[in-house]
Design a protein around this motif. Structure first.
Motif, PDB file in Angstrom:
ATOM      1  N   ALA A 132       0.798  -1.111   0.003  1.00 54.68           N
ATOM      2  CA  ALA A 132       0.081   0.072  -0.029  1.00 54.68           C
ATOM      3  C   ALA A 132       0.816   1.227  -0.004  1.00 54.68           C
ATOM      4  N   TYR A 133       0.297   2.544  -0.462  1.00 58.45           N
ATOM      5  CA  TYR A 133       1.050   3.722  -0.302  1.00 58.45           C
ATOM      6  C   TYR A 133       1.237   4.170   0.898  1.00 58.45           C
ATOM      7  N   VAL A 134       2.157   4.722   1.402  1.00 65.29           N
ATOM      8  CA  VAL A 134       2.609   5.193   2.605  1.00 65.29           C
ATOM      9  C   VAL A 134       2.926   6.727   2.721  1.00 65.29           C
ATOM     10  N   ASP A 135       1.956   7.505   3.079  1.00 68.79           N
ATOM     11  CA  ASP A 135       2.442   8.772   3.286  1.00 68.79           C
ATOM     12  C   ASP A 135       3.572   9.096   4.359  1.00 68.79           C
ATOM     13  N   LEU A 136       4.725   9.327   3.979  1.00 66.40           N
ATOM     14  CA  LEU A 136       5.885   9.457   4.891  1.00 66.40           C
ATOM     15  C   LEU A 136       6.027  10.653   5.750  1.00 66.40           C
ATOM     16  N   VAL A 137       5.348  11.662   5.487  1.00 72.04           N
ATOM     17  CA  VAL A 137       5.115  12.644   6.231  1.00 72.04           C
ATOM     18  C   VAL A 137       4.077  12.359   7.246  1.00 72.04           C
ATOM     19  N   LYS A 138       3.127  11.716   6.781  1.00 70.70           N
ATOM     20  CA  LYS A 138       1.828  11.811   8.039  1.00 70.70           C
ATOM     21  C   LYS A 138       2.523  10.516   9.077  1.00 70.70           C
ATOM     22  N   GLU A 139       2.836   9.535   8.622  1.00 71.52           N
ATOM     23  CA  GLU A 139       3.330   8.387   9.249  1.00 71.52           C
ATOM     24  C   GLU A 139       4.692   8.499   9.766  1.00 71.52           C
ATOM     25  N   SER A 140       5.397   9.608   9.810  1.00 76.61           N
ATOM     26  CA  SER A 140       6.653   9.891  10.370  1.00 76.61           C
ATOM     27  C   SER A 140       7.475   8.926   9.937  1.00 76.61           C
ATOM     28  N   VAL A 141       7.607   8.636   8.477  1.00 78.54           N
ATOM     29  CA  VAL A 141       8.872   7.700   8.064  1.00 78.54           C
ATOM     30  C   VAL A 141       9.977   8.478   7.519  1.00 78.54           C
ATOM     31  N   ASP A 142      11.110   7.983   7.734  1.00 80.39           N
ATOM     32  CA  ASP A 142      12.559   8.556   7.214  1.00 80.39           C
ATOM     33  C   ASP A 142      12.656   8.633   5.869  1.00 80.39           C
ATOM     34  N   VAL A 143      12.515   7.201   5.435  1.00 82.11           N
ATOM     35  CA  VAL A 143      13.053   6.664   4.007  1.00 82.11           C
ATOM     36  C   VAL A 143      12.237   5.762   3.432  1.00 82.11           C
ATOM     37  N   GLY A 144      11.873   6.040   2.055  1.00 80.06           N
ATOM     38  CA  GLY A 144      11.234   5.195   1.355  1.00 80.06           C
ATOM     39  C   GLY A 144      11.791   4.630   0.053  1.00 80.06           C
ATOM     40  N   ILE A 145      11.459   3.345  -0.532  1.00 82.66           N
ATOM     41  CA  ILE A 145      12.130   2.847  -1.658  1.00 82.66           C
ATOM     42  C   ILE A 145      10.652   2.733  -2.385  1.00 82.66           C
ATOM     43  N   ARG A 146      10.558   3.834  -3.441  1.00 88.71           N
ATOM     44  CA  ARG A 146       9.251   3.728  -4.361  1.00 88.71           C
ATOM     45  C   ARG A 146       9.433   3.311  -5.741  1.00 88.71           C
ATOM     46  N   ILE A 147       8.649   2.265  -6.246  1.00 90.57           N
ATOM     47  CA  ILE A 147       8.807   1.989  -7.620  1.00 90.57           C
ATOM     48  C   ILE A 147       7.563   2.708  -8.209  1.00 90.57           C
ATOM     49  N   GLY A 148       8.032   3.375  -9.442  1.00 84.56           N
ATOM     50  CA  GLY A 148       6.925   4.091 -10.231  1.00 84.56           C
ATOM     51  C   GLY A 148       7.313   5.593 -10.171  1.00 84.56           C
ATOM     52  N   ASN A 149       6.228   6.200 -10.811  1.00 78.09           N
ATOM     53  CA  ASN A 149       6.274   7.708 -11.030  1.00 78.09           C
ATOM     54  C   ASN A 149       5.806   8.254  -9.713  1.00 78.09           C
ATOM     55  N   LEU A 150       6.681   9.424  -9.463  1.00 75.93           N
ATOM     56  CA  LEU A 150       6.276   9.936  -8.053  1.00 75.93           C
ATOM     57  C   LEU A 150       5.523  11.031  -8.280  1.00 75.93           C
ATOM     58  N   LYS A 151       4.519  11.022  -7.477  1.00 79.50           N
ATOM     59  CA  LYS A 151       3.461  12.247  -7.435  1.00 79.50           C
ATOM     60  C   LYS A 151       3.423  13.128  -6.377  1.00 79.50           C
ATOM     61  N   ASP A 152       4.305  12.726  -5.504  1.00 81.13           N
ATOM     62  CA  ASP A 152       4.298  13.513  -3.982  1.00 81.13           C
ATOM     63  C   ASP A 152       5.369  14.680  -4.179  1.00 81.13           C
ATOM     64  N   SER A 153       5.100  15.982  -4.429  1.00 80.77           N
ATOM     65  CA  SER A 153       6.218  16.979  -4.755  1.00 80.77           C
ATOM     66  C   SER A 153       6.707  17.223  -3.427  1.00 80.77           C
ATOM     67  N   SER A 154       6.258  16.668  -2.287  1.00 80.14           N
ATOM     68  CA  SER A 154       7.058  17.238  -0.879  1.00 80.14           C
ATOM     69  C   SER A 154       7.830  16.192  -0.625  1.00 80.14           C
ATOM     70  N   LEU A 155       8.348  15.357  -1.367  1.00 79.41           N
ATOM     71  CA  LEU A 155       9.380  14.062  -1.251  1.00 79.41           C
ATOM     72  C   LEU A 155      10.792  14.539  -1.917  1.00 79.41           C
TER      73      LEU A 155
END
Length: 299
Positions: A132-155
């Motif tokens: 599932a998609y994880v909102d890094l800011v909302k969930e207080s996550v430091d780092v993510g490995i993402r596959i696919g196009n990035l739609k979140d400009s806050s990253l």
């Protein structure tokens, strides 16, 4: 209410995270009796019962669940702050929260976490693997490995490489079904499909044309690695990321079929919240993970 003891709150948080008094005592490096006493003292200070106790296990009360959710952030924040304050020394410490998809995380993170903690033994990891998609800011996550196009400009993102899906099957499966390059035979053969992708859509390399293949799914799952494991047993053919099956293709345990048909090529990126307060430990891990992923998996 008397002034609360942070040691009592930390004990409660670790108890819930550990799942038992025995394991909490091991994590806290304290006698089990002290864990019990601190919990009782916290409940007395608060004037509420936080857990229901039985002889072998416990269960959070409703108020306990609410208190835990708030207290966890407080304790983790203090632990992180303590780690950041100590960053002026050569050794970094604290918790790094990392998220990735199940398949990507299980395949790539163990080696990276092992090597990084050997270099920085006071760093601890909280790994969250999910499709599932994880909102890094909302969930207080430091780092993510993402596959696919990035739609979140806050990253803040660093592209590691690209990945695509391949059609693969075991030698034993191909011996039984002999699908060859015949799409009609392939359509009738047992297929292991991804739950969230009900249609098998591929790109033909020779002309770039997109095709939707007919399939005969006998198993669906929401995890590509599960499908690969079933395919390795000869239960069907699968359409899985190349990074998952690279070793199996190299040593002959799996065979790529219909090599002219592949999935879309998508980006793999290392991402983190774009904030000014990024800690030194997260910066070092980002640099380390980026380098190792490029060298080992996406060279």
């Amino acid at each position: 209410m008397e002034q609360l003891d942070l040691n009592q709150i930390r004990t409660f948080v670790k108890l819930v995270q550990s799942g038992s008094f025995t394991k909490a005592a091991e994590v806290l490096k304290q006698p089990k009796s002290r864990v019990s006493r601190r919990l009782s003292a916290l409940e007395k200070d608060l004037g509420v019962q936080l857990i229901y106790r039985t002889t072998r296990q416990f269960q959070l009360t409703e108020m306990g669940r609410i208190y835990y959710e708030r207290a966890r952030g407080l304790i983790e924040g203090l632990e992180t702050l303590t780690g950041e304050v100590s960053e002026s020394t050569a050794e970094i410490s604290g918790v790094i929260r990392v998220t990735a998809s199940d398949d990507m995380g299980v395949k790539h993170l163990p080696l990276i976490v092992d090597e990084f903690t050997r270099q920085y033994p006071r760093v601890r990891f909280d790994l969250y693997l999910t499709q599932a998609y994880v909102d890094l800011v909302k969930e207080s996550v430091d780092v993510g490995i993402r596959i696919g196009n990035l739609k979140d400009s806050s990253l803040r993102a660093r592209k590691i490489g690209t990945v695509r899906n391949l059609l693969v099957a075991s030698p034993g499966f191909l011996e039984r079904y002999r699908v060859g390059e015949d799409l009609t035979k392939l359509a009738a053969a047992p297929f292991l499909g991804l739950t969230q992708q009900p249609k098998l859509e591929v790109v033909r390399s020779s002309d770039g044309k997109r095709l939707t293949l007919k399939t005969n799914p006998i198993v669906t799952a929401n995890n590509p690695e599960m499908l690969l494991n079933l395919a390795r047993l000869g239960k069907g053919y699968a359409f899985v990321p190349e990074f998952l099956c690279k070793d199996e293709l190299r040593d002959g345990r799996m065979v790529q079929i219909h090599k002219n048909l592949r999935g879309d090529e998508v980006s793999v990126s290392l991402v983190s919240p774009d904030t000014k307060e990024t800690s030194q430990k997260v910066k070092r891990f980002m640099d380390f993970a980026y380098k190792r992923l490029k060298e080992v998996y996406f060279a």
